[in-house]
Design a protein around this motif. Structure first.
Motif, PDB file in Angstrom:
ATOM      1  N   ARG A 256      19.869  -4.808   2.414  1.00 18.09           N
ATOM      2  CA  ARG A 256      19.236  -5.339   3.622  1.00 18.09           C
ATOM      3  C   ARG A 256      18.555  -4.228   4.411  1.00 18.09           C
ATOM      4  NH1 ARG A 256      21.604  -6.453   8.517  1.00 18.09           N
ATOM      5  NH2 ARG A 256      23.667  -6.104   7.654  1.00 18.09           N
ATOM      6  N   LEU A 259      15.342  -3.318   2.876  1.00 15.65           N
ATOM      7  CA  LEU A 259      14.269  -4.227   3.251  1.00 15.65           C
ATOM      8  C   LEU A 259      13.761  -3.935   4.650  1.00 15.65           C
ATOM      9  CD1 LEU A 259      15.634  -7.582   1.826  1.00 15.65           C
ATOM     10  CD2 LEU A 259      13.747  -6.205   0.948  1.00 15.65           C
ATOM     11  N   LEU A 260      14.690  -3.600   5.484  1.00 18.01           N
ATOM     12  CA  LEU A 260      14.291  -3.257   6.843  1.00 18.01           C
ATOM     13  C   LEU A 260      13.406  -2.023   6.841  1.00 18.01           C
ATOM     14  CD1 LEU A 260      14.655  -4.016   9.795  1.00 18.01           C
ATOM     15  CD2 LEU A 260      16.619  -2.499   9.880  1.00 18.01           C
ATOM     16  N   SER A 263      10.068  -2.935   5.867  1.00 20.89           N
ATOM     17  CA  SER A 263       9.317  -3.591   6.930  1.00 20.89           C
ATOM     18  C   SER A 263       8.783  -2.574   7.924  1.00 20.89           C
ATOM     19  CB  SER A 263      10.196  -4.622   7.636  1.00 20.89           C
ATOM     20  OG  SER A 263      11.163  -3.980   8.440  1.00 20.89           O
ATOM     21  N   TYR A 264       9.575  -1.577   8.168  1.00 24.15           N
ATOM     22  CA  TYR A 264       9.095  -0.498   9.029  1.00 24.15           C
ATOM     23  C   TYR A 264       7.876   0.184   8.417  1.00 24.15           C
ATOM     24  CZ  TYR A 264      12.988  -0.506  12.290  1.00 24.15           C
ATOM     25  OH  TYR A 264      13.879  -0.835  13.262  1.00 24.15           O
ATOM     26  N   LYS A 267       4.880  -1.809   8.843  1.00 20.86           N
ATOM     27  CA  LYS A 267       4.393  -1.795  10.209  1.00 20.86           C
ATOM     28  C   LYS A 267       3.749  -0.457  10.545  1.00 20.86           C
ATOM     29  CE  LYS A 267       5.532  -3.178  14.859  1.00 20.86           C
ATOM     30  NZ  LYS A 267       6.476  -3.829  15.734  1.00 20.86           N
TER      31      LYS A 267
ATOM     32  N   VAL B  83      11.351  -5.166  13.207  1.00 21.37           N
ATOM     33  CA  VAL B  83      10.672  -6.286  12.586  1.00 21.37           C
ATOM     34  C   VAL B  83      11.718  -7.143  11.882  1.00 21.37           C
ATOM     35  CG1 VAL B  83       8.939  -6.957  10.913  1.00 21.37           C
ATOM     36  CG2 VAL B  83       8.668  -4.863  12.247  1.00 21.37           C
ATOM     37  N   LEU B  85      13.604  -9.508   9.473  1.00 23.52           N
ATOM     38  CA  LEU B  85      13.425  -9.901   8.089  1.00 23.52           C
ATOM     39  C   LEU B  85      13.193 -11.396   8.028  1.00 23.52           C
ATOM     40  CD1 LEU B  85      16.311  -7.840   6.517  1.00 23.52           C
ATOM     41  CD2 LEU B  85      13.887  -7.295   6.584  1.00 23.52           C
TER      42      LEU B  85
END
Lengths: 988, 160
Positions: A256, A259-260, A263-264, A267, B83, B85
């Motif tokens: 997890r 995935l974070l 995402s960073y 961004k 952000v 998920l």
């Protein structure tokens, strides 16, 4: 979509066996750690290391910087990136911009010398992150030691013994050698690495992997500020996936996190492509935050400049705005403020203070603390401590004699949670504040924590070979001032605030989700003390005198009368607001405050929300101060209107915004009290609802509009004053009518000047649309709107004012004012419930209600039917009313007016039948006591069955709903589960 | 009186974890964070030194702590800035997912009250006890929560 969807939706949420295993493993590890006195908990160790870093580094910095600067200041960083360095650059640029003398790093468990940072290593990355985040590897560390070096040293192992112990622990040969042979220098590197090297503001700081994992640090902006690139994050994400995929370390949470990270990274890519970091980033950052919080108003009027005004030089401000642009700065005024909550021993406190004094003296040849002051701080006498030390200390702070500011920055949350690192060894006091987990400093665990903490200090001292040991550590807990759950301040804080120069308030700018609320609270705290009745004026004047800025001073003086009515405030922790008179005062204060500092633009929405809520509840708790307050304010503002003329106020409180916030039920309920650009008063906007008691303050009226004020005597006589509203004629003379209830007449008896004593304001009648209101022919009970010729008259039976033509008018005399409910009745009609509340002898409030039915057409409304509704429970009055509608089989509609009775946990209803064919509204016989139950159904789907008044049929699912005449409950029988009607009562 | 030990902890987990997970879920909207919160809540329970009167006491305590921990998490700027998920609510049907999404948008007190009342079967007075407020307030939460949920459901084009 129905209730079953609601229920079933949760069915997919289950705790997994893995979660339980994790928990039980953690509990087992915790239990094991407790068994050994030598063992310390991870947190304690982490905190200890942090403290060690803090104080050792802090001490070093202090010494260095004291040699450089005459006015030492202290920066406490909390929760954010670790400090770092032996240069006055710290990870948090806000702190860096303060150019502090001493840096205390509170939250990270490690700090690193700049020039000793090794390159990141995946192996250590994994180990370190596991150890620190999930405790898994750390649990392997012997005896709870901070690291293996510490363990080897502590246990005085031989080299061979150490080698044996270290085998299989992930160290390579050179590392094993270093640890086993107690090569301190190498070990420092080993255990002080695994960080990201990041460029920051031209200097270097480090972010540990642990930090990356920390909730407080996993922060896109912090990463970005730290120079972390999207490539870094993609890499980190992949590494995490690799780690998570490894057989022995498989961990869903790791995936997890990966995935974070990803995402960073994404961004960051976007961010980097769109922003000129050198010039625009701060603003963008600011906007981003505002956007994220969902409302630009939350940052009402805050600019970078005023945010930090008075705290930093222009150059420093520029540095801030060019880098962080953040409001993440908290300032507390003096050293004492940071020490006060430490609960350290007298000796430790003395050591710390003496050390500070010594350092200060070396540089400035002046005493920071006198012996007496130290004695008072550390002594036993609370009285002396408070009265003789605190106040002078605060004064010193006000005069900026304490040498700079204690700045808390880098904190990633706005509450005192920034200091959870120390308090995390917490017990929860369930008996105290309802909404907060409370940190019980009296608990045994706290002492244990401190013990570990101190031990860690010593260990770290040895490791780092720093001989200077501070015997105490400062916990800058003054941020607790901002705790919104705190109903009132303790005496010490009040003493402090009493002496605080209000000019410094600019420096107390608070940000975060509870920005405005915090701000209000802070202001309120100041005011709460400053304006206690017995000394209000004196202190007020003293505060004014402290202001050096003429504009500020003038502004404050203008508000004097506002604050004299003020005696306390509180907020809540969940973003909602508390609804007392004081809080509204604070809201108003803040509104004006924002107005002042915003340079001409006021954003009021947050405050409006509070005001709306306030009004929403106010009629239930009709107390005197608000009325008094509003009178004072109005008078003051009226008198000061000329001096307000320099300001141009732009009101940005879009209609409907409140509805989005969920505070009220129509888009009309916007209340606004803003001073216009025309020389004072006053552009007021608001609906016609909810104005009971708030005469002249939140009423809606445009210049030249007519409105009624209604006054009642203790005997029940009613006087109605017809006034013309205009700022300069606020509460000016108006035509006065005595309402003879028995005779059903309105008798003109003169002007408002002729009104007898003993009448109290009890409401108003407003909002007639355009045009003026003039008496209609010879009837003193009817008026005509000059704009459209509509005749308006009292209905003496219903006590309503009715319009005879299509004019929107729906106010009531006699204080009926608050529209609790606006409910769409089938066929284009709106049922509205108005109330008039009075306090009963039993402490509850009884209420009279009136139900109105209106035809709504393009914003205009006709009141064509109305009924009084009085619902009384047994021993108490309903605390809330609401209405629902249903359609009967004969084509009429049934409107149920419910009252909620808290004591019985029940509802009581009166039913009205509405016949749209002849526009009549009649009592319905099916009234009853329904228990705590409620029928939720779509309007119109409930039909009366078989001609009986007691059995209804839900057309949607054919379920049958029966009114039990004996126990007055509804009984629903369903034929299938697809009903869209349900009961929630015990009777179910 | 209940003395906490690993057995009790395990038992409490079996009894209440699902419920707490849902409460946390109502706040944070994803299972992973909710699990973290629940784990923290049980760890708080584990280190809690006071005794509990009975299982109900523990249950109430856990509900409140879970709620507070959830709020703490939401309060962190970290969470504000991160952000999210794209985790889905683990509902079984689109309608249920939609309901949960709408519930998620409610203020916490409405969410909690609705969940505890309609799903867990708590009475208003019991919810009030848990959250240290009055039954009247909870009743108001329920009423407003229902109204808001109803409104949002209708705005989404569903039949309520």
């Amino acid at each position: 979509m129905n209730i079953n969807d609601f229920k079933n939706a949760y069915e997919g949420i289950h705790a997994t066996p893995e979660l339980k295993k994790r928990l039980m493993d953690k509990a087992a590890a915790d239990s094991e750690a407790k068994k050994s006195p030598k063992k310390i908990r991870f947190l304690g160790a982490a905190c200890g290391a942090a403290a060690a870093a803090v104080f050792i580094l802090g001490g070093a910095f202090l010494i260095r910087w004291l040699n450089m600067k005459a006015q030492p200041s202290i920066v406490v960083t909390a929760g954010s990136m670790p400090v770092l360095t032996d240069t006055p650059v710290i990870a948090s640029t806000t702190a860096a911009a303060a150019q502090p003398d001493v840096v205390f790093q509170l939250a990270s468990d490690r700090s690193y010398p700049v020039d000793e940072m090794p390159e990141i290593d995946d192996k250590y990355y994994a180990e370190y992150s596991f150890r620190n985040v999930y405790d898994e590897r750390f649990a392997d560390a012997p005896d709870g030691a901070e690291n293996w070096y510490e363990w080897v040293v502590t246990n005085k192992l031989s080299v061979d013994e150490a080698r044996e112990a270290l085998a299989g622990k992930g160290f390579d040969e050179s590392e094993t050698d270093a640890i086993a042979t107690r090569n301190k220098e190498l070990c420092e590197k080993i255990f002080a690495d695994y960080g990201y090297k990041c460029s920051l503001n031209g200097s270097t700081a480090y972010m540990t992997v642990w930090d990356l994992y920390s909730y407080d640090i996993m922060d896109f902006y912090t990463l970005y500020a730290g120079g972390i690139t999207s490539e870094d994050m993609y890499g980190a994400s992949q590494r995490m996936l690799d780690i998570a995929g490894a057989e022995d370390v498989c961990n869903i949470a790791m995936k997890r996190k990966a995935l974070l990270y990803e995402s960073y990274a994404k961004k960051m890519d976007a961010f980097q492509n769109g922003i000129n970091i050198e010039s625009d980033w701060a603003l963008q950052y600011f906007d981003e935050r505002v956007t994220q919080f969902g409302s630009k108003y939350e940052y009402a009027g805050v600019t970078i400049d005023n945010l930090f005004a008075g705290l930093f030089t222009e150059e420093q401000l520029r540095t801030i705005s060019e880098t962080v642009g953040s409001a993440d700065v908290y300032v507390i005024p003096n050293y004492w403020a940071a020490i006060v909550r430490m609960e350290i021993s007298a000796g430790e406190a003395r050591n710390a203070l003496e050390k500070m004094s010594e350092m200060y003296r070396e540089k400035t040849s002046e005493e920071l603390f006198t012996e007496q002051e130290i004695g008072l701080i550390t002594g036993e006498s609370e009285y002396l401590y408070t009265e003789h030390f605190l106040a002078p200390c605060a004064e010193l702070s006000c005069d900026n004699l304490l040498g700079g500011k204690l700045i808390v920055c880098g904190a990633s949350i706005v509450t005192s949670g920034a200091y959870d690192w120390l308090l995390d060894y917490r017990d929860i006091d369930i008996e105290s504040a309802a909404q907060e987990i409370c940190y019980n400093l009296e608990a045994d665990g706290y002492d244990e924590l401190l013990g570990d903490f101190r031990r860690q200090l010593d260990i770290y001292k040895d490791i780092c070979d720093i001989t200077e040991q501070l015997g105490a550590y400062i916990k800058a807990n003054d941020i607790s001032l901002l705790e919104d759950s705190k109903p009132e301040l303790d005496g010490e804080t009040r003493q402090l605030l009493r002496k605080m120069d209000l000019q410094q308030l600019n420096g107390y700018t608070i940000n975060g989700e509870d920005f405005y609320e915090m701000k209000l609270n802070y202001l309120a705290y100041v005011l709460a003390y400053a304006f206690q009745p017995e000394q209000a004026e004196t202190i007020f004047d003293e505060v004014c005198e402290k202001l050096t800025d003429a504009a500020q001073k003038n502004w404050l003086i203008k508000k004097k009368y506002l604050y004299l009515n003020y005696c306390g405030a509180y907020g809540s922790d969940d973003g909602s607001v508390m609804y007392n008179d004081e809080y509204l005062s604070a809201l108003l204060y803040a509104t004006n405050y924002e107005y002042r500092i915003s340079g001409g633009t006021v954003y009021l929405e947050p405050y409006f929300s509070g005001i709306i809520e306030y009004l929403n509840s106010w009629h239930i708790r009709n107390t005197a101060p608000m009325e008094k307050l509003s009178e004072s304010v109005m008078q003051t503002l009226y008198e000061d209107k000329d001096s307000l003329s320099d300001y141009t106020i732009t009101v940005e409180a879009p209609v409907g915004a409140i509805t989005q916030e969920g505070y009220y039920n129509t888009t009309e309920n916007i209340y606004l009290c803003v001073y216009g650009s025309d020389g004072g008063l006053i552009s007021r906007a608001g609906s016609q609802n909810g104005m009971s008691g708030l005469d002249g303050f939140l009423i809606y009226a445009a210049p030249d509009e007519k409105y009624f004020d209604v006054y009642t005597s203790p005997n029940g006589e009613i006087i109605i004053i017809l006034r013309t509203f205009y700022p300069e004629r606020y509460r000016k003379e108006g035509e006065a009518f005595l309402f003879d209830e028995a005779a059903g007449e309105l008798k003109r008896f003169g002007t408002s000047q002729d009104m007898p004593e003993g009448y109290n304001y009890s409401g108003g009648i407003f909002d007639y649309g355009d045009g003026g209101l003039e008496p209609y022919s010879d009837s003193e009970a009817a008026y005509i709107n000059t704009e459209d010729g509509v005749v308006i008259a009292f209905d003496f039976d219903s006590m309503l004012i009715k319009s005879f033509q299509g004019l929107h008018l729906r106010s009531l005399v006699r204080g009926f004012s608050d529209s609790d409910i606006g409910y769409r009745v089938d066929g284009g009609y709106t049922a509205e419930l108005y109330s008039y509340a009075v306090e009963g002898q039993d402490g509850y409030y009884s209420a009279e209600r009136a139900l109105q039915l209106c035809i709504t057409d393009a914003g205009r409304e006709d009141v064509f039917a109305a009924e009084r509704v009085t619902i009384e429970g047994e021993g108490s009055a309903a605390s809330q009313y609401f209405i629902e509608t249903m359609r009967l089989s004969d084509g009429t509609q049934l409107i149920a007016v419910y009252g909620i009775f808290p004591e019985e946990e029940s509802m009581l209803a009166e039913l009205f039948r509405f016949d749209s064919s002849n526009l009549t509204l009649d009592k319905f016989t099916g009234e009853g006591y329904y228990g705590y139950s409620e029928i939720a159904y779509a309007p119109g789907c409930l039909t009366l069955k078989d001609g009986t008044d007691n059995v209804f049929l839900n057309s949607a699912d054919q379920s049958e709903i029966t009114l039990n005449s004996e126990d007055h409950t509804f009984i629903i029988s369903r034929e299938d589960s697809g009903t869209n009607a349900y009961l929630s009562s015990d009777a179910q | 009186m209940v003395v906490l030990d690993n057995c009790v902890l395990s038992e409490c987990f079996d009894l209440y974890a699902d419920m707490l997970l849902r409460i946390a879920f109502n706040y944070v909207g994803n299972q992973a964070d909710a699990e973290d919160i629940v784990q923290d809540a049980f760890m708080q329970l584990y280190i809690y030194k006071e005794t509990f009167e009975d299982r109900t006491h523990i249950k109430h305590w856990l509900i409140r702590v879970t709620s507070n921990l959830s709020k703490n998490m939401l309060r962190s700027v970290h969470r504000k800035r991160t952000v999210p998920l794209d985790e889905q609510w683990p509902a079984q049907t689109p309608a249920q997912t939609n309901v949960l999404e709408l519930i998620k948008k409610l203020d916490w007190k409405y969410r909690d009250a609705l969940y505890l009342h309609y799903y867990e079967g708590y009475k208003a007075a019991e919810i009030a006890e848990i959250y240290g407020t009055t039954a009247n307030t909870v009743t108001t939460w329920l009423k407003r929560g229902r109204d808001k949920l109803k409104l949002s459901i209708e705005e989404e084009g569903y039949e309520y």
